[in-house]
Design a protein around this motif. Structure first.
Motif, PDB file in Angstrom:
ATOM      1  N   ILE A  23      33.923 -14.909  26.458  1.00  0.00           N
ATOM      2  CA  ILE A  23      34.591 -13.617  26.268  1.00  0.00           C
ATOM      3  C   ILE A  23      33.625 -12.479  26.597  1.00  0.00           C
ATOM      4  O   ILE A  23      34.007 -11.482  27.215  1.00  0.00           O
ATOM      5  N   GLY A  24      32.361 -12.634  26.215  1.00  0.00           N
ATOM      6  CA  GLY A  24      31.354 -11.613  26.524  1.00  0.00           C
ATOM      7  C   GLY A  24      31.163 -11.424  28.018  1.00  0.00           C
ATOM      8  O   GLY A  24      31.030 -10.297  28.495  1.00  0.00           O
ATOM      9  N   ALA A  25      31.145 -12.516  28.769  1.00  0.00           N
ATOM     10  CA  ALA A  25      30.999 -12.416  30.224  1.00  0.00           C
ATOM     11  C   ALA A  25      32.198 -11.699  30.839  1.00  0.00           C
ATOM     12  O   ALA A  25      32.042 -10.841  31.705  1.00  0.00           O
ATOM     13  N   ALA A  26      33.389 -12.043  30.363  1.00  0.00           N
ATOM     14  CA  ALA A  26      34.596 -11.386  30.874  1.00  0.00           C
ATOM     15  C   ALA A  26      34.590  -9.911  30.503  1.00  0.00           C
ATOM     16  O   ALA A  26      34.946  -9.045  31.319  1.00  0.00           O
ATOM     17  N   PHE A  27      34.167  -9.596  29.278  1.00  0.00           N
ATOM     18  CA  PHE A  27      34.116  -8.207  28.843  1.00  0.00           C
ATOM     19  C   PHE A  27      33.072  -7.435  29.642  1.00  0.00           C
ATOM     20  O   PHE A  27      33.287  -6.278  30.009  1.00  0.00           O
ATOM     21  N   THR A  32      31.738  -3.380  33.711  1.00  0.00           N
ATOM     22  CA  THR A  32      31.147  -3.097  35.016  1.00  0.00           C
ATOM     23  C   THR A  32      32.179  -2.471  35.949  1.00  0.00           C
ATOM     24  O   THR A  32      31.893  -1.492  36.642  1.00  0.00           O
ATOM     25  N   SER A  33      33.366  -3.018  35.969  1.00  0.00           N
ATOM     26  CA  SER A  33      34.428  -2.457  36.795  1.00  0.00           C
ATOM     27  C   SER A  33      34.802  -1.055  36.325  1.00  0.00           C
ATOM     28  O   SER A  33      35.025  -0.159  37.140  1.00  0.00           O
ATOM     29  N   MET A  40      31.984   6.233  37.516  1.00  0.00           N
ATOM     30  CA  MET A  40      31.061   6.744  38.540  1.00  0.00           C
ATOM     31  C   MET A  40      31.773   7.638  39.567  1.00  0.00           C
ATOM     32  O   MET A  40      31.203   8.667  39.953  1.00  0.00           O
ATOM     33  N   PRO A  41      32.990   7.328  40.022  1.00  0.00           N
ATOM     34  CA  PRO A  41      33.665   8.280  40.920  1.00  0.00           C
ATOM     35  C   PRO A  41      33.929   9.635  40.255  1.00  0.00           C
ATOM     36  O   PRO A  41      33.821  10.679  40.904  1.00  0.00           O
TER      37      PRO A  41
END
Length: 144
Positions: A23-27, A32-33, A40-41
């Motif tokens: 779950i942490g990796a998916a989160f 990041t997305s 950032m835009p």
């Protein structure tokens, strides 16, 4: 050895940890997305359409349009724009984890408060007795 590994791998805490890592990796990918594609835009609008992902220093002293152009030329680069983006990722992720831990701690406190204490220990013989008791049934001491 296989039985020991099975016993180790199927322990409750180990399975919980594995689920937490997944779950942490998916989160992490989600954050990041969020940073790369949304935050950032928006930041680049306020900084004059500056693209943080393309901020870098070429170690040979020349100017290159993109990191890819410098990499294709075989030049080492210091990609400080990517680092800035990673710092923003970390701050958001750390803040969300902080909020999550705070919420879980609050829930645990409520569960602890929900446990109603109905007994006390006799100060003389340390036997568990009802809160309302005025005399210990075990040692017959008077209680205050």
């Amino acid at each position: 050895m296989l039985k020991e590994f099975k016993k180790f791998a199927l322990k409750g805490n180990m399975v919980d940890l594995a689920v937490g890592v997944i779950i942490g990796a998916a989160f992490g990918a989600l954050v990041t997305s969020l940073v790369k594609d949304i935050i950032m835009p928006i930041i680049s609008l306020f900084t004059g359409k500056l693209d943080f992902s393309n901020l870098f220093f070429a170690m040979d002293g020349n100017k290159y349009e993109t990191i890819q152009a410098a990499t294709d030329a075989g030049v080492a680069t210091i990609n400080y724009g990517v680092f800035i983006t990673s710092v923003i990722n970390f701050i958001i992720l750390a803040f969300v984890v902080f909020l999550l831990v705070k919420a879980i701690t609050k829930l645990r406190k409520k569960e602890e408060e929900a446990v109603v204490v109905t007994t006390k220990k006799c100060p003389h013989c340390f036997t568990e007795i009802p809160l309302e008791a005025t005399r210990c049934p075990n040692c017959t001491s008077e209680l205050k």
